[in-house]
Design an enzyme around this catalytic site. Structure first.
Site, PDB file in Angstrom:
ATOM      1  N   ASP A   1       0.818  -1.215   0.000  1.00 41.06           N
ATOM      2  CA  ASP A   1       0.000   0.000   0.000  1.00 41.06           C
ATOM      3  C   ASP A   1       0.848   1.259   0.000  1.00 41.06           C
ATOM      4  OD1 ASP A   1      -1.852   1.970   0.308  1.00 41.06           O
ATOM      5  OD2 ASP A   1      -2.821   1.117   2.062  1.00 41.06           O
TER       6      ASP A   1
ATOM      7  N   HIS B   1      -6.527   2.242  -9.611  1.00 39.11           N
ATOM      8  CA  HIS B   1      -6.260   3.173  -8.524  1.00 39.11           C
ATOM      9  C   HIS B   1      -4.880   3.820  -8.652  1.00 39.11           C
ATOM     10  CE1 HIS B   1      -6.798   4.749  -4.453  1.00 39.11           C
ATOM     11  NE2 HIS B   1      -5.572   4.339  -4.168  1.00 39.11           N
TER      12      HIS B   1
END
Length: 434
Positions: free
Chosen positions: A248, A342
């Site tokens: 992430d 994303h």
């Protein structure tokens, strides 16, 4: 959850010799060095290893062997400095985010006294000392454990203290986003405190002390608890993973970048003057719809993000830090990094250079009545101006991010975090006494 990397993981120190002689207990005051508990071993720091070497782990009455404070417990962040702690330090294993509202009748004088108390307590705890008054003993025998305590002011704080003229324009409320499902009871607040540490008891100890110090001046509006991987749990430092299993954030600005300070911190000559060397924190509770996410195949998950799940590398090839090739196509002529991925949407070069320093915690608050986990990300990002950092990126995500199907923004807050306190000062003193 913009595709920007987290602060670099810390490399654990090499283990020290197991024998640590006892030393006399000292009343550690700030600036007088580390107390007895910062020299002794931390019980339970090593933990249990399940299934190692084929061994079975069962119930045991014996405590885990103490580890000398050359590892988890020995890490120490400094309270005083140019910037507040808890912004550029590495991710900590445990975190608490808590917002307070000033109580009716509490104004500027009471707020100043509160920040003075909070600053004194934070300084002592970050040095591995007791609070100095009515200490609970929760963190007895533990070291500083990289504890950081960070303070910020919300929009409503300035009206309650008669300081409306000192409220920064950058603290104007965030715009509404179509993906928002915000619970107002768990959003905003007059005062915000971020607590992080590599030991859960050290973090809780700080949380309890801050809550008690609030006294009659402020009451808790909301509190959220989070976690990250413990430093040293991996064989080598690496970018963190979130609860979706994804690496992430790979493109976080780094302190070594030439423009890091300009993007993350208010300049010394900035306005208002009391925010010099400060930053703005956007806090979002982002629930991950894990049951839906985990039904996706691995290729489908990777297409949503635009990166490989195993190592965080872009789907266009290379390693985690390889620049993403947005023009690369497959044999069918389709982009290998989908247009709504994303990682493609959040790239700074696709958002006018918008950048923010992401420093989140994961959370898990139990299981809903329907069996779905209430889990996700306590998103915290830092920037010199949220209108140039968080807002443009979130607006673009709102218009077509593939990840939006699998997440839900449930709480939000924006806080002005002043620069660090100099020796002899408390956080916010230039605002409250200026």
């Amino acid at each position: 959850m913009p595709d920007q990397s987290l602060p670099e993981a810390r490399t654990p120190a090499a283990p020290a010799a197991p024998a640590v002689p006892a030393v006399p207990e000292t009343a550690g005051a700030p600036g007088r060095g580390v107390s007895r508990r910062a020299l002794l071993g931390t019980a339970g720091a090593t933990g249990l290893v399940l299934g190692a070497a084929g061994g079975a782990v069962g119930y045991t009455a014996a405590p885990a062997r103490a580890t000398p404070l050359t590892s988890v417990g020995s890490g120490r962040a400094m309270f005083h400095g140019k910037h507040q702690p808890g912004i550029t330090e590495g991710l900590q294993a445990r975190g608490h985010l808590v917002a307070f509202d000033l109580t009716p009748g509490a104004g500027r004088k009471e707020a100043a006294a509160l920040l003075r108390r909070w600053s004194a307590t934070a300084e002592r705890l970050m040095a591995g000392e007791t609070t100095g008054h009515d200490d609970t003993g929760v963190a007895r025998d533990a070291g500083p454990s990289s504890l950081t305590v960070t303070f910020g002011f919300g929009h409503g704080f300035f009206g309650r203290t008669g300081l409306e003229k000192q409220r920064p324009g950058a603290l104007d409320p965030l715009p509404d986003f179509s993906s928002d499902r915000l619970d107002k009871r768990r959003s905003d607040g007059d005062l915000w405190v971020q607590i992080g540490a590599d030991d859960a008891l050290v973090a809780f100890h700080a949380l309890r002390a801050i809550q008690k110090d609030a006294g009659s001046a402020a009451r808790v509006r909301w509190q959220m608890n989070g976690f990250n991987r413990t430093p040293g749990a991996t064989a080598h430092p690496m970018t963190a993973r979130n609860l979706m299993g994804q690496v992430d954030g790979t493109r976080n600005p780094k302190p070594s970048d030439a423009d890091f300070d300009r993007r993350i911190f208010v300049p010394a000559s900035g306005e208002p003057a009391w925010m010099a060397n400060g930053s703005y924190a956007v806090v979002r509770r982002i629930r991950m719809l894990l049951d839906d996410w985990e039904k996706l195949s691995l290729p489908a998950q990777e297409a949503v993000i635009g990166r490989r799940k195993a190592d965080g590398a872009p789907l266009s090839g290379g390693g985690e830090t390889t620049p993403m090739d947005l023009e690369k196509a497959d044999a069918k002529g389709e982009y290998v990094v989908p247009l709504n991925a994303h990682a493609r949407i959040t790239r700074p070069d696709r958002n006018g250079g918008a950048a923010m320093l992401r420093r989140p915690f994961s959370y898990h608050d139990g299981i809903d009545a329907d069996g779905a986990p209430d889990a996700g990300l306590l998103f915290v990002c830092w920037q010199a101006d949220p209108l140039r950092g968080f807002v443009p990126v979130q607006r673009k995500l709102d218009r077509g991010d593939a990840l939006s199907t699998y997440i839900r923004h449930e709480a939000s807050g924006l806080f002005a975090v002043p620069g660090g306190a100099a020796d002899g000062e408390y956080v916010g003193q230039r605002l409250l006494e200026g």
